[in-house]
Design a protein around this motif. Structure first.
Motif, PDB file in Angstrom:
ATOM      1  N   TYR A   4       0.839  -1.199   0.000  1.00  0.00           N
ATOM      2  CA  TYR A   4       0.000   0.000   0.000  1.00  0.00           C
ATOM      3  C   TYR A   4       0.872   1.247   0.000  1.00  0.00           C
ATOM      4  CZ  TYR A   4      -3.895  -3.005   1.356  1.00  0.00           C
ATOM      5  OH  TYR A   4      -4.856  -3.987   1.385  1.00  0.00           O
ATOM      6  N   VAL A   6       0.334   5.140   1.202  1.00  0.00           N
ATOM      7  CA  VAL A   6      -0.559   6.026   1.941  1.00  0.00           C
ATOM      8  C   VAL A   6      -0.018   7.450   1.786  1.00  0.00           C
ATOM      9  CG1 VAL A   6      -1.597   6.553   4.180  1.00  0.00           C
ATOM     10  CG2 VAL A   6      -1.064   4.178   3.574  1.00  0.00           C
ATOM     11  N   PHE A   8      -0.487  11.593   2.499  1.00  0.00           N
ATOM     12  CA  PHE A   8      -1.030  12.530   3.476  1.00  0.00           C
ATOM     13  C   PHE A   8      -1.216  13.885   2.809  1.00  0.00           C
ATOM     14  CE2 PHE A   8       0.952   9.210   5.841  1.00  0.00           C
ATOM     15  CZ  PHE A   8       0.169   9.058   6.966  1.00  0.00           C
ATOM     16  N   SER A  26       4.339  10.662   1.872  1.00  0.00           N
ATOM     17  CA  SER A  26       3.853   9.344   1.468  1.00  0.00           C
ATOM     18  C   SER A  26       4.601   8.277   2.239  1.00  0.00           C
ATOM     19  CB  SER A  26       4.076   9.114  -0.025  1.00  0.00           C
ATOM     20  OG  SER A  26       3.318  10.004  -0.775  1.00  0.00           O
ATOM     21  N   GLU A  34      -6.216  -2.300   4.302  1.00  0.00           N
ATOM     22  CA  GLU A  34      -6.048  -0.847   4.261  1.00  0.00           C
ATOM     23  C   GLU A  34      -5.986  -0.233   5.657  1.00  0.00           C
ATOM     24  OE1 GLU A  34      -8.696   1.386   1.798  1.00  0.00           O
ATOM     25  OE2 GLU A  34      -8.246   0.186   0.023  1.00  0.00           O
ATOM     26  N   VAL A  38      -2.951   2.099   6.977  1.00  0.00           N
ATOM     27  CA  VAL A  38      -3.127   3.486   7.442  1.00  0.00           C
ATOM     28  C   VAL A  38      -2.566   3.658   8.851  1.00  0.00           C
ATOM     29  CG1 VAL A  38      -4.853   5.211   8.100  1.00  0.00           C
ATOM     30  CG2 VAL A  38      -5.068   3.990   5.939  1.00  0.00           C
ATOM     31  N   LYS A  42       0.465   6.207   9.588  1.00  0.00           N
ATOM     32  CA  LYS A  42       0.314   7.342  10.509  1.00  0.00           C
ATOM     33  C   LYS A  42       1.442   7.357  11.527  1.00  0.00           C
ATOM     34  CE  LYS A  42      -4.686   7.915  10.171  1.00  0.00           C
ATOM     35  NZ  LYS A  42      -5.982   7.741  10.850  1.00  0.00           N
ATOM     36  N   ARG A  60      -6.137  14.726   5.619  1.00  0.00           N
ATOM     37  CA  ARG A  60      -6.705  13.442   5.206  1.00  0.00           C
ATOM     38  C   ARG A  60      -5.618  12.537   4.659  1.00  0.00           C
ATOM     39  NH1 ARG A  60      -7.657  12.121  -0.100  1.00  0.00           N
ATOM     40  NH2 ARG A  60      -7.103  13.701  -1.615  1.00  0.00           N
ATOM     41  N   VAL A  61      -5.964  11.258   4.558  1.00  0.00           N
ATOM     42  CA  VAL A  61      -5.063  10.283   3.942  1.00  0.00           C
ATOM     43  C   VAL A  61      -5.753   9.669   2.738  1.00  0.00           C
ATOM     44  CG1 VAL A  61      -3.830   9.715   6.067  1.00  0.00           C
ATOM     45  CG2 VAL A  61      -5.822   8.377   5.419  1.00  0.00           C
ATOM     46  N   GLU A  62      -4.934   9.225   1.805  1.00  0.00           N
ATOM     47  CA  GLU A  62      -5.409   8.507   0.615  1.00  0.00           C
ATOM     48  C   GLU A  62      -4.642   7.191   0.582  1.00  0.00           C
ATOM     49  OE1 GLU A  62      -5.572   9.616  -4.028  1.00  0.00           O
ATOM     50  OE2 GLU A  62      -3.594   9.674  -3.122  1.00  0.00           O
ATOM     51  N   VAL A  63      -5.350   6.093   0.411  1.00  0.00           N
ATOM     52  CA  VAL A  63      -4.710   4.775   0.382  1.00  0.00           C
ATOM     53  C   VAL A  63      -4.818   4.210  -1.020  1.00  0.00           C
ATOM     54  CG1 VAL A  63      -4.662   2.462   1.373  1.00  0.00           C
ATOM     55  CG2 VAL A  63      -5.393   4.396   2.769  1.00  0.00           C
TER      56      VAL A  63
END
Length: 70
Positions: A4, A6, A8, A26, A34, A38, A42, A60-63
């Protein structure tokens, strides 16, 4: 386990008053799902920035599930 990425993001205003999202960092990780990715990302994001809370620098985060490690 899957790979993954992730990302930010922080929502900010530019000098003309337009809103945009700026990528603050990232983290690439192997995880079972997921949620685990995350959580790990974090922790890593906070360690790298010496932060007590990831929301100090991001909104926010994007995965993204990646097919191969980069």
């Amino acid at each position: 386990m899957s790979n993954y990425i992730v990302n930010f993001y922080k929502t900010v205003l530019n000098d003309t008053g337009h809103v945009f999202e700026s990528c603050q960092g990232s983290v690439e990780t192997l995880a079972v799902n997921e949620l685990e990715a995350v959580a790990f990302a974090k922790d890593r994001f906070c360690e790298a920035g010496r932060l007590s809370d990831w929301t100090m620098h991001s909104d926010r985060v994007e995965v993204i599930e990646a097919e191969f490690p980069s």
